[in-house]
Design a protein around this motif. Structure first.
Motif, PDB file in Angstrom:
ATOM      1  N   LYS A  28       0.846  -1.197   0.000  1.00 31.45           N
ATOM      2  CA  LYS A  28       0.000   0.000   0.000  1.00 31.45           C
ATOM      3  C   LYS A  28       0.878   1.242   0.000  1.00 31.45           C
ATOM      4  N   ARG A  29       0.489   2.201  -0.802  1.00 32.61           N
ATOM      5  CA  ARG A  29       1.244   3.455  -0.877  1.00 32.61           C
ATOM      6  C   ARG A  29       0.915   4.315   0.340  1.00 32.61           C
ATOM      7  N   PRO A  30       1.917   4.907   0.939  1.00 34.42           N
ATOM      8  CA  PRO A  30       1.646   5.819   2.054  1.00 34.42           C
ATOM      9  C   PRO A  30       1.080   7.137   1.536  1.00 34.42           C
ATOM     10  N   PRO A  31       0.579   7.973   2.409  1.00 34.68           N
ATOM     11  CA  PRO A  31       0.100   9.296   1.963  1.00 34.68           C
ATOM     12  C   PRO A  31       1.208  10.072   1.241  1.00 34.68           C
ATOM     13  N   ALA A  32       0.797  11.062   0.457  1.00 36.19           N
ATOM     14  CA  ALA A  32       1.732  11.777  -0.416  1.00 36.19           C
ATOM     15  C   ALA A  32       2.848  12.480   0.349  1.00 36.19           C
ATOM     16  N   ASN A  33       2.604  12.949   1.569  1.00 32.90           N
ATOM     17  CA  ASN A  33       3.615  13.723   2.285  1.00 32.90           C
ATOM     18  C   ASN A  33       4.567  12.847   3.113  1.00 32.90           C
ATOM     19  N   VAL A  34       4.414  11.531   3.060  1.00 30.30           N
ATOM     20  CA  VAL A  34       5.269  10.632   3.835  1.00 30.30           C
ATOM     21  C   VAL A  34       6.340  10.061   2.915  1.00 30.30           C
ATOM     22  N   SER A  35       7.576  10.080   3.386  1.00 30.26           N
ATOM     23  CA  SER A  35       8.690   9.564   2.601  1.00 30.26           C
ATOM     24  C   SER A  35       8.738   8.032   2.704  1.00 30.26           C
ATOM     25  N   LEU A  36       9.242   7.401   1.655  1.00 32.25           N
ATOM     26  CA  LEU A  36       9.398   5.958   1.652  1.00 32.25           C
ATOM     27  C   LEU A  36      10.730   5.508   2.238  1.00 32.25           C
ATOM     28  N   TRP A  37      11.576   6.481   2.575  1.00 32.20           N
ATOM     29  CA  TRP A  37      12.859   6.139   3.158  1.00 32.20           C
ATOM     30  C   TRP A  37      12.655   5.648   4.583  1.00 32.20           C
ATOM     31  N   LYS A  38      13.488   4.684   4.970  1.00 31.39           N
ATOM     32  CA  LYS A  38      13.427   4.174   6.334  1.00 31.39           C
ATOM     33  C   LYS A  38      14.713   4.561   7.041  1.00 31.39           C
ATOM     34  N   ARG A  39      14.553   5.075   8.228  1.00 30.49           N
ATOM     35  CA  ARG A  39      15.721   5.468   9.026  1.00 30.49           C
ATOM     36  C   ARG A  39      16.429   4.231   9.566  1.00 30.49           C
TER      37      ARG A  39
END
Length: 137
Positions: A112-123
């Motif tokens: 599932k795609r996250p909302p537009a303002n959330v980055s897909l990078w993981k810390r």
């Protein structure tokens, strides 16, 4: 398994194993026909066929053509049965589990795609110790 994987030039050990199985199967069929079905004619014929297995234990090369014929004849049957079993496993096990997980809203693969303002990078935690390179696992 493919047609090219069939053992068309079997080893003597394979032929002896085939001969032993041949002997057991046809002797069992002969005994069944004689003792339970009361068909002595069929039992005599099956006993004669079982003797081929006994000969094959002594001279395995004589059983090469029955082995190759049985292998070639039974390969398509085995292929169809294995494909049907795989199809049934997919339809009766994997598909219901996937539908159940979808109904529950599980997203194990995180598709599932996250909302537009959330980055897909993981810390990731930063590790600056040089000694950690020596600990591979």
């Amino acid at each position: 398994m493919k047609w090219s994987d069939l053992p068309l030039n079997p080893t003597p050990r394979m032929l002896r194993q085939f001969s032993g199985a041949w002997l057991v199967v046809f002797a069992g069929l002969a005994g069944h026909r004689a003792l339970l079905r009361h068909q002595p004619d069929a039992a005599v014929v099956l006993s004669a066929v079982a003797l081929l297995g006994l000969i094959g234990l002594v001279r395995p090369a004589w059983m090469r053509w029955p082995f190759v014929a049985a292998t070639v004849i039974t390969f398509p049957i085995g292929w169809v049965v294995s494909q049907l079993v795989l199809l049934l496993m997919f339809l009766l096990v994997i598909t219901p589990v996937a539908l159940f997980m979808r109904l529950r809203g599980r997203d194990i693969l995180q598709l599932k795609r996250p909302p537009a303002n959330v980055s897909l990078w993981k810390r990731r935690p930063e590790q600056t110790e040089p000694g950690r390179y020596l600990n591979q696992f």
